[in-house]
Design a protein around this motif. Structure first.
Motif, short mmCIF file in Angstrom:
data_model
loop_
_atom_site.label_atom_id
_atom_site.label_comp_id
_atom_site.label_asym_id
_atom_site.label_seq_id
_atom_site.Cartn_x
_atom_site.Cartn_y
_atom_site.Cartn_z
N SER A 64 5.13 -21.26 1.94
CA SER A 64 5.31 -20.94 0.69
C SER A 64 4.31 -19.92 -0.35
CB SER A 64 5.07 -22.28 -0.32
OG SER A 64 3.66 -22.69 0.16
N VAL A 65 3.38 -19.43 0.50
CA VAL A 65 2.68 -18.59 -0.38
C VAL A 65 2.89 -16.90 0.23
CG1 VAL A 65 0.83 -20.24 -0.69
CG2 VAL A 65 0.63 -18.74 1.33
N ILE A 66 3.63 -16.86 1.39
CA ILE A 66 3.80 -15.67 2.09
C ILE A 66 4.52 -14.65 1.27
CG2 ILE A 66 5.11 -14.36 3.79
CD1 ILE A 66 3.99 -16.70 5.75
N PHE A 67 5.65 -15.07 0.53
CA PHE A 67 6.34 -14.35 -0.22
C PHE A 67 5.51 -13.52 -1.53
CE2 PHE A 67 9.24 -13.14 -3.93
CZ PHE A 67 10.12 -12.41 -3.25
N GLU A 68 4.87 -14.34 -2.37
CA GLU A 68 4.13 -13.71 -3.33
C GLU A 68 3.16 -12.65 -2.78
OE1 GLU A 68 2.38 -16.65 -5.67
OE2 GLU A 68 0.73 -17.33 -4.22
N GLN A 69 2.54 -12.96 -1.79
CA GLN A 69 1.47 -12.00 -1.31
C GLN A 69 2.28 -10.74 -0.73
OE1 GLN A 69 -1.91 -13.82 1.07
NE2 GLN A 69 -1.05 -15.83 0.33
N LEU A 70 3.22 -11.03 0.09
CA LEU A 70 3.95 -9.65 0.35
C LEU A 70 4.47 -8.76 -0.73
CD1 LEU A 70 6.35 -11.08 3.55
CD2 LEU A 70 4.42 -9.70 3.62
N SER A 71 4.71 -9.50 -1.80
CA SER A 71 5.07 -8.61 -2.79
C SER A 71 4.10 -7.74 -3.30
CB SER A 71 5.50 -9.64 -4.09
OG SER A 71 6.76 -10.58 -3.75
N VAL A 72 2.95 -8.27 -3.30
CA VAL A 72 1.79 -7.53 -3.80
C VAL A 72 1.39 -6.39 -2.56
CG1 VAL A 72 -0.76 -7.54 -4.10
CG2 VAL A 72 0.75 -9.40 -5.35
N ILE A 73 1.57 -6.81 -1.48
CA ILE A 73 1.15 -6.14 -0.42
C ILE A 73 2.22 -4.80 -0.13
CG2 ILE A 73 1.14 -5.95 2.44
CD1 ILE A 73 0.33 -8.63 2.39
N TYR A 74 3.25 -4.92 -0.45
CA TYR A 74 4.28 -3.73 -0.60
C TYR A 74 4.17 -2.99 -1.87
CZ TYR A 74 7.61 -5.30 3.29
OH TYR A 74 7.90 -5.45 4.60
N ALA A 75 3.59 -3.68 -2.74
CA ALA A 75 3.40 -2.72 -3.99
C ALA A 75 2.13 -1.88 -4.05
CB ALA A 75 3.42 -3.69 -5.26
N LEU A 76 0.96 -2.41 -3.58
CA LEU A 76 -0.14 -1.54 -3.68
C LEU A 76 -0.18 -0.35 -3.05
CD1 LEU A 76 -2.79 -4.55 -3.04
CD2 LEU A 76 -2.55 -3.20 -5.12
N PRO A 77 0.41 -0.17 -1.58
CA PRO A 77 0.47 1.33 -1.38
C PRO A 77 1.20 2.19 -1.94
CG PRO A 77 1.15 -0.19 0.44
CD PRO A 77 1.11 -0.98 -0.99
N ARG A 78 2.22 1.83 -3.09
CA ARG A 78 3.20 2.72 -3.73
C ARG A 78 2.44 3.05 -5.14
NH1 ARG A 78 8.51 2.33 -2.03
NH2 ARG A 78 9.18 2.80 -4.08
N LEU A 79 1.05 2.63 -5.24
CA LEU A 79 0.50 3.01 -6.68
C LEU A 79 -0.29 4.34 -6.24
CD1 LEU A 79 -0.63 -0.49 -7.79
CD2 LEU A 79 1.30 0.87 -8.56
N PHE A 80 0.10 5.08 -5.47
CA PHE A 80 -0.54 6.43 -5.38
C PHE A 80 -2.22 6.47 -4.72
CE2 PHE A 80 2.77 7.42 -7.87
CZ PHE A 80 3.37 8.37 -7.45
N VAL A 81 -2.30 5.22 -3.78
CA VAL A 81 -3.67 4.87 -3.46
C VAL A 81 -3.82 5.75 -2.30
CG1 VAL A 81 -3.75 2.43 -4.10
CG2 VAL A 81 -2.98 3.36 -1.81
N ALA A 82 -5.36 6.20 -1.94
CA ALA A 82 -5.53 7.14 -0.91
C ALA A 82 -5.48 6.30 0.47
CB ALA A 82 -7.11 7.32 -1.26
N SER A 83 -5.50 5.24 0.55
CA SER A 83 -5.34 4.50 1.88
C SER A 83 -5.22 3.09 1.51
CB SER A 83 -6.45 4.72 2.80
OG SER A 83 -7.43 4.04 2.38
N PHE A 84 -4.35 2.38 2.52
CA PHE A 84 -4.31 0.99 2.34
C PHE A 84 -4.60 0.16 3.51
CE2 PHE A 84 -1.33 -2.71 2.14
CZ PHE A 84 -2.55 -3.59 1.16
N SER A 85 -5.44 -0.88 3.34
CA SER A 85 -5.80 -1.95 4.32
C SER A 85 -5.17 -3.27 4.17
CB SER A 85 -7.28 -1.78 4.82
OG SER A 85 -7.67 -0.51 5.17
#
Length: 326
Positions: free
Chosen positions: A78-99
Motif C-alpha cells: 500500500s505504500v510502495i506506489f506513493e514512494q515510487l512516485s517520489v523516487i521517479y520524480a526526484l532524479p528529473r529535478l536536475f539533481v547532480a546525482s540521485f541515491s
C-alpha cells in the motif's frame, strides 16, 4: 558474497540532501545526526479523497545541482506506489546525482520459480527500480542491506548501480561488548545463511544447522560444530514467523549451549510474531533467547519491540551515512 563498501577517504566529501518516507523519519534523523554533510528535506505526503497520493516535493527548485537521496521503506504494497512516485520524480529535478536507500528489499525471498506459473516478484521489483530515470550524474545508486539471495544482484538493469551493504559489522561490534565475548559461537540455521555470512564472521567458531525430513516433519539438526558451554548467536538475514530460530534454539540448548541469542538484519515479524520471543515470565527464561538483535531496516518492528526484552536495535544510520558518500 557481499563486500563491505568502504568510503575513499581521499575523495571529496559531498553535501547530500536526504528525503525520506514518513515511516523512516526516525532513521532519517539518525542518519543526519551521524554526518554534518547530510541535510534533511521534506515531502508533503497527502492523499486525494479517492485515496490516491497527492504529493509535493518541497523546495524543488533549490535541489537543482545538488546530490539528492531518498530513504525508503517498502513495508507493505500500500505504500510502495506513493514512494515510487517520489523516487521517479526526484532524479528529473536536475539533481547532480540521485541515491535510493532501501535497507530492506521486501520481495527478496520470492526469487525463484518452482513450477510454471510462479511469479518471481523479486525480479518484478528489481525491474521497477531499474527504470528509475537517470539523473544528470548518471544511474541511480541503490543501497540495499543483506539481500536474501546473492544472485538477485543480476536482476537489476543498467540504469541503477546496486550497492549491497551488510549489518554484520554492527553485530560484531556489539558482540565485542559482551562480558562473555570470548565464549561466542556463531550458528547458521541453514546452508544459505552460512554461504551469505561465514566469510564476514570467520573470526568466530561456527555451528551449522540444517533441516532434515522425518516423515511429514522437517527437523532441525546440527550439521557441524559443537555449541556446548558457549553463548551461541544464530545469524540470518531476516526473520518472518521465527519458527526456524525457535527450533534452532531448542537444538542448540539440547546440545549444551550456555545461552542462545539471535541476530537478523531484517526483523519482518508479520502479524506481531515477535511476541513469540518476548520474556513473559521467569519460567520461560531457560527456553528464551538471551538477546535478539535486529537493525532498524523495518521501522514498524522497531517501534513495536521498543523496550521489550530480549530485543535490541542496532541502527544502520552510521552505515547509511557512509554509503551516501560513495
Amino acid at each position: 558474497m557481499e563486500a563491505i563498501a568502504k568510503t575513499n577517504t581521499n575523495a571529496p566529501k559531498k553535501q547530500v540532501l536526504l528525503f525520506y518516507c514518513l515511516e523512516c523519519e526516525e532513521l532519517a534523523r539518525k542518519v543526519a545526526a551521524n554526518s554534518d554533510l547530510i541535510t534533511l528535506q521534506s515531502i508533503n505526503w497527502r492523499s486525494f479523497e479517492d485515496g490516491f497520493p497527492n504529493l509535493y516535493i518541497n523546495n524543488a527548485h533549490d535541489i537543482r545541482g545538488q546530490h539528492v537521496a531518498f530513504l525508503a521503506s517498502f513495508s507493505s504494497p500500500s505504500v510502495i506506489f506513493e514512494q515510487l512516485s517520489v523516487i521517479y520524480a526526484l532524479p528529473r529535478l536536475f539533481v547532480a546525482s540521485f541515491s535510493l536507500v532501501l535497507p530492506f528489499f521486501p520481495t527478496a525471498t520470492f526469487e525463484r520459480m518452482d513450477e510454471e506459473g510462479d511469479v518471481a516478484t523479486a525480479f518484478t521489483l528489481a525491474r521497477i527500480l531499474s527504470n528509475i530515470p537517470i539523473s544528470r550524474g548518471g544511474p541511480t545508486s541503490l543501497v540495499i542491506y543483506d539481500i536474501h539471495a546473492l544472485q538477485e544482484r543480476f536482476y537489476f538493469g543498467d540504469h541503477v548501480l546496486p550497492l549491497f551493504e551488510t549489518g554484520i559489522p554492527l553485530l560484531k561490534q556489539r558482540l565485542r561488548q559482551l562480558p562473555d565475548s570470548d565464549k561466542i559461537i556463531i550458528a547458521f540455521p541453514d546452508d544459505g545463511a552460512w554461504k551469505r555470512f561465514h566469510n564476514l564472521l570467520d573470526d568466530f567458531p561456527t555451528v551449522v544447522c540444517n533441516k532434515v525430513r522425518e516423515g511429514d516433519k522437517r527437523i532441525v539438526r546440527i550439521k557441524e560444530g559443537n555449541p556446548a558451554g558457549c553463548h551461541v548467536v544464530i545469524v540470518d538475514d531476516l526473520v518472518q514467523s521465527g519458527g526456524t530460530l525457535i527450533e534452532c534454539q531448542k537444538v542448540l540448548a539440547a546440545h549444551g549451549a550456555a545461552k542462545v541469542s539471535a541476530y537478523v538484519t531484517h526483523g519482518v515479524f508479520p502479524k506481531r510474531s515477535w511476541e513469540r520471543f518476548t520474556h513473559k515470565n521467569d519460567e520461560d527464561l531457560e527456553k528464551a533467547f538471551a538477546y535478539f538483535w535486529i537493525t532498524d531496516s523495518c521501522p514498524g518492528t522497531v517501534k513495536a519491540v521498543a523496550s521489550k526484552t530480549p530485543f535490541e536495535v542496532l541502527s544502520l544510520a552510521g552505515s547509511i551515512a557512509e554509503a551516501l558518500q560513495i
